[in-house]
Enzyme design. Structure first.
Site, PDB file in Angstrom:
ATOM      1  N   LYS A 107       0.963  -1.195  -0.215  1.00 38.78           N
ATOM      2  CA  LYS A 107      -0.079  -0.141  -0.093  1.00 38.78           C
ATOM      3  C   LYS A 107       1.177   1.655  -0.303  1.00 38.78           C
ATOM      4  O   LYS A 107       0.800   2.237  -0.282  1.00 38.78           O
ATOM      5  CB  LYS A 107      -0.811  -0.002   1.339  1.00 38.78           C
ATOM      6  CG  LYS A 107      -2.209  -1.185   0.877  1.00 38.78           C
ATOM      7  CD  LYS A 107      -3.258  -1.158   2.303  1.00 38.78           C
ATOM      8  CE  LYS A 107      -3.808  -1.864   1.691  1.00 38.78           C
ATOM      9  NZ  LYS A 107      -3.883  -3.616   2.274  1.00 38.78           N
TER      10      LYS A 107
HETATM   11  C1  LIG Z   1      -4.433  -4.643   1.948  1.00 37.66           C
HETATM   12  C2  LIG Z   1      -3.998  -5.802   1.982  1.00 37.66           C
HETATM   13  C3  LIG Z   1      -4.115  -6.808   1.363  1.00 37.66           C
HETATM   14  C4  LIG Z   1      -5.337  -6.894  -0.195  1.00 37.66           C
HETATM   15  O1  LIG Z   1      -5.396  -6.234  -0.650  1.00 37.66           O
HETATM   16  P1  LIG Z   1      -6.695  -5.400  -1.456  1.00 37.66           P
HETATM   17  O2  LIG Z   1      -6.191  -4.261  -2.703  1.00 37.66           O
HETATM   18  O3  LIG Z   1      -7.736  -4.813  -0.188  1.00 37.66           O
HETATM   19  O4  LIG Z   1      -7.609  -6.547  -2.566  1.00 37.66           O
HETATM   20  C5  LIG Z   1      -3.636  -7.892   1.006  1.00 37.66           C
HETATM   21  N1  LIG Z   1      -2.812  -8.166   2.002  1.00 37.66           N
HETATM   22  C6  LIG Z   1      -2.328  -7.545   2.827  1.00 37.66           C
HETATM   23  C7  LIG Z   1      -0.850  -7.237   3.766  1.00 37.66           C
HETATM   24  C8  LIG Z   1      -3.108  -6.090   2.154  1.00 37.66           C
HETATM   25  O5  LIG Z   1      -2.435  -5.205   3.600  1.00 37.66           O
END
Ligand SMILES: *Cc1c(COP(=O)(O)O)cnc(C)c1O
Length: 430
Positions: A107
């Site tokens: 993210k």
């Molecule tokens: C947010 C997140 C996900 C899921 O991603 P999406 O885009 O919401 O499907 C998977 N793994 C981790 C570690 C995350 O922080």
């Protein structure tokens, strides 16, 4: 580029407006009006392009003309100032490590890109914005870090008390400045519901510009397509039939991968790997879309009952179920299976994965049973030490803490406890 609302009841808008609003006035997600594939020469020449050059070419059409090219170049260079390595486990399975950014989850890419876009739009200090975001763990830290010190942007993060890991909590509560953390007596779904209520509350929205930094925001979502291209660059000379297994919660990441494919990236197939929150797995089996309340698992960032980006995936495939099924498979795994996979990867390959990556690995293995000629790349979406308790308990070995994690330990936690929507509203209006 213009964006339209998937609810089709709001006017089209510009990239800038879509970023500042987050959600369209009719509460629909924004979607780009057109997707023009990149020329074949771009992919033929990809070995000679840097990450920033790849990202610039890939995102240009979606952000121009509001972000001028020279500004965009700086934004992608700053956003991508860390590595995206591929680690090969065997001839059929690799992992793409997306945890080398400042908060050690994928993210960081979207949050850093979005923060810089908002910073640019606010360069004259005319568009003061409050970013309101609910987190199940990783979004909070990435948004706090990405937006720290950005002029004219106030960030308010809601997180469920006792349901994020200690490290995740430190990452979102210790920075101060323009970042405020609200500790909610409730679940992630409660946090998300409060944020949604705030967006609909005219007594708030008439007084302040609220936006979202969840993957519903196009500036958080679209840059996630970059690293599918970086993975392709590293693998295409040695492997055909590249398949991505994406540990999925809100389905923003896998949907960004599909956008890379729409731009012409030769991806054979996607795997949406789920924990027991498996609405999409069930949908692909039954053609019935039945969201249900989330259950808590050890891969907590995927504890989502109603994935907000699935509607964008439906749009990409024009609501054609068989076209969708052709391109994506989905499997769901229990916590026990996830733990076993973490141990298997550690014992077989001497590699440590976090629980989300382990779910991605399991998805790869399932797919390979019927498709032995594929090369599956599972995304390692967070660094294993972000989930230290589970990881050390499973592999029975202490893990060294990376510098990014050490630097937040020992910081002072500052969070305001809230329990109801009115508490949130009072806070925002004070
Ligand atoms: C947010 C997140 C996900 C899921 O991603 P999406 O885009 O919401 O499907 C998977 N793994 C981790 C570690 C995350 O922080």
């Amino acid at each position: 580029m213009n964006y339209y609302s998937l609810n089709k009841e709001a006017a089209d808008t510009s990239f800038k407006d879509a970023v500042i609003k987050g959600l369209a006035p009719d509460k629909g997600l924004y979607f780009p009006e057109s997707i023009t594939p990149l020329p074949k020469s771009f992919f033929d020449n990809i070995d000679n392009l840097s990450h920033a050059e790849i990202a610039f070419e890939a995102i240009k059409q979606f952000v121009s003309p509001e972000i001028p090219e020279n500004v965009l170049k700086t934004i992608v260079e700053e956003t991508l100032s860390f590595d995206f390595p591929i680690v090969k486990l065997n001839d059929n399975i690799s992992t793409l490590e997306l945890f080398h950014g400042p908060t050690m989850a994928f993210k960081d890419v979207g949050a850093r890109f979005m923060a810089r876009c908002l910073g640019y739009f606010n360069k004259d200090n005319t568009n003061e914005v409050t970013v309101l975001v609910a987190t199940s763990g990783d979004t909070g830290g990435a948004v706090a870090n990405g937006f720290l010190g950005v002029k004219g942007v106030n960030v308010v993060i809601l997180y469920p008390s006792g349901k994020v890991s200690d490290i995740q909590e430190m990452q979102l509560t210790t920075l101060g400045q323009n970042i405020k953390a609200l500790e909610v007596d409730g679940t992630f779904d409660d946090c998300q519901a409060m944020v949604k209520t705030a967006f609909l509350d005219e007594t708030l929205t008439s007084k302040m510009q609220l936006t979202s930094a969840n993957s519903i925001n196009v500036a958080r979502w679209l840059p996630q397509l970059f690293y599918f291209m970086f993975a392709y660059k590293q693998l295409h000379n040695t492997h055909e039939n590249i398949v991505f297994s994406v540990p999925s919660g809100n389905f923003g990441n896998v949907c960004a991968g599909m956008m890379a494919q729409q731009l012409g990236l030769p991806i054979k197939h996607f795997i949406a790997s789920n924990n027991e929150n498996n609405v999409v797995t069930r949908y692909l089996d039954s053609e019935k879309y039945e969201p249900k309340p989330s259950v808590q698992t050890i891969s907590n960032a995927m504890d989502v009952g109603a994935p907000s980006n699935f509607i964008r995936i439906q749009e990409i495939y024009k609501n054609n179920f068989s076209a969708l099924k052709e391109n994506i498979s989905s499997y769901s795994f229990s916590d026990d299976e996830t733990r076993e996979a973490m141990l298997e990867i550690f014992n077989k390959y001497n590699y440590v994965v976090d629980p989300h990556g382990a779910v991605g690995y399991l998805g790869s293995k399932n797919y390979l049973k019927d498709n032995p000629n594929a090369h599956c790349v599972f995304l390692e979406t967070a660094h294993p030490t972000k989930f230290l308790d589970v990881v050390e308990e499973v592999i029975k070995e202490k893990q060294p803490l990376p510098e990014q994690i050490q630097s937040v330990m020992g910081g002072e936690k500052v969070a305001i406890s809230i329990a109801t929507y009115n508490d949130l509203k009072d806070f925002l209006l004070s």
